[in-house]
Design a protein around this motif. Structure first.
Motif, PDB file in Angstrom:
ATOM      1  N   ASN A 133       2.059  -2.451   4.654  1.00 60.56           N
ATOM      2  CA  ASN A 133       1.275  -1.217   4.717  1.00 60.56           C
ATOM      3  C   ASN A 133       2.172  -0.016   4.986  1.00 60.56           C
TER       4      ASN A 133
ATOM      5  N   VAL B 192     -10.623  -2.544  -0.387  1.00 62.46           N
ATOM      6  CA  VAL B 192      -9.567  -3.396   0.174  1.00 62.46           C
ATOM      7  C   VAL B 192      -9.880  -4.874  -0.064  1.00 62.46           C
TER       8      VAL B 192
ATOM      9  N   THR C  48       0.858  -1.187   0.000  1.00 60.47           N
ATOM     10  CA  THR C  48       0.000   0.000   0.000  1.00 60.47           C
ATOM     11  C   THR C  48       0.895   1.237   0.000  1.00 60.47           C
TER      12      THR C  48
ATOM     13  N   ILE D 135      -7.516   2.411   0.855  1.00 63.90           N
ATOM     14  CA  ILE D 135      -7.497   1.635   2.092  1.00 63.90           C
ATOM     15  C   ILE D 135      -8.511   2.125   3.123  1.00 63.90           C
TER      16      ILE D 135
ATOM     17  N   LEU E  38      -7.515  -3.324   6.529  1.00 59.13           N
ATOM     18  CA  LEU E  38      -6.414  -4.169   6.075  1.00 59.13           C
ATOM     19  C   LEU E  38      -6.293  -5.433   6.930  1.00 59.13           C
TER      20      LEU E  38
END
Length: 300
Positions: free
Chosen positions: A71, A57, A6, A51, A99
């Motif tokens: 992340n 997601v 991400t 996100i 997430l």
């Protein structure tokens, strides 16, 4: 290994994509807007993923089914977090919930980036088992996200880092080294504080640390930073000396001379022995990091 990142447009995201491609990993780069990675990068897949949207997601994670998710996305401007607490919570806390849920659903390893700002700065350098006590909203938000990861993730790692510096390919990210260099090259007088201590981290070293955690499937908390404990004033002087610039333009001062919305922890810095022993992590010295930056500036 199939690894999803991400925040791939950010400084760390860019370095990670490059490193993982070079190591022949299968990379899915994601960002909430268009792809801003260098055109010369190839051999990866890009997906738009917001996100802060659980549907986005779940859709992307289930489509690609990565073994690991790193992340790097966050609101990291400390003063902006203080002024926009709702926005800070959305990106630094709520998004992490999404997430975690997505990674749990596909049994992926979540590697979450955190910060030295979860500590109050009363002393340092700090080991992984040090008690957090944030003094800014940014620090609070990152501590909340850590607590969520530890409580709810099935397979997790937390990588904390300190004062990251490096060169983004489009020069879209500034940092203390570039600020000092550009200011002195333009003959500007600058004031730099001498009462904060950090272990500044080269972005390439942080990317390497993230990769070592991922590749080794190492779980738990890891402190990943440089090893040199420096004040911003010392960083500025070393930068001036390295680039042969006029250090007399740098005025030594202290934090009381500046008014900022968010408090900064006076002294942090990390003890990185765990990462060295368990992962084989070996960061550049600060001077070596300046050499890396100089080489990238010459070739850009």
């Amino acid at each position: 290994m199939k690894i999803l990142i991400t925040g791939s447009n950010g400084l760390l995201g860019q370095k990670l994509v490059k490193l993982l491609i070079e190591n022949n990993e299968e990379v899915i780069a994601t960002a909430h807007n268009g792809n801003r990675l260098p055109a010369k990068y190839s051999g990866y897949t890009f997906e738009v993923m917001d996100i802060t949207d659980p549907v986005s997601v779940q859709k992307v994670l289930q489509k690609h089914n990565p073994e690991a998710v790193i992340n790097t996305a966050a609101m990291t401007n400390v003063d902006e977090c203080e002024k926009d607490k709702e926005g800070c919570d959305l990106l630094n806390v709520e998004a992490v919930k999404h997430l975690i849920e997505g990674c749990n659903h596909i049994h992926a390893h979540l590697i979450h980036l955190s910060t030295d700002f979860i500590f109050d700065g009363s002393h340092g350098p700090l080991a992984e088992d040090e008690q957090p006590n944030p003094i800014s909203y940014y620090g609070e938000s990152k501590l909340k996200s850590e607590q969520l990861v530890k409580k709810d993730s099935k397979k997790w790692s937390i990588i904390r880092t300190v004062l990251v510096y490096g060169i983004a390919h489009d020069m879209s990210r500034s940092n203390i080294i570039l600020w000092v260099k550009n200011s002195l090259e333009n003959g500007k007088n600058i004031q730099v504080v001498n009462d904060q201590w950090r272990t500044p981290t080269l972005a390439e070293d942080l990317a390497e640390g993230c990769y070592l955690v991922t590749k080794n499937k190492a779980e738990g908390i890891f402190h990943i930073s440089g090893s040199d404990m420096l004040t911003p004033y010392e960083i500025a002087i070393k930068t001036a000396d390295f680039f042969d610039l006029d250090a007399s333009l740098i005025e030594e001062t202290d934090g009381s001379k500046f008014t900022q919305p968010a408090k900064r922890p006076p002294k942090t810095g990390f003890i990185i022995e765990k990462a060295k022993k368990q992962l084989g992590y070996q960061p550049h010295s600060f001077t070596e990091g300046l050499k890396v930056l100089a080489g990238q500036l010459q070739s850009s």
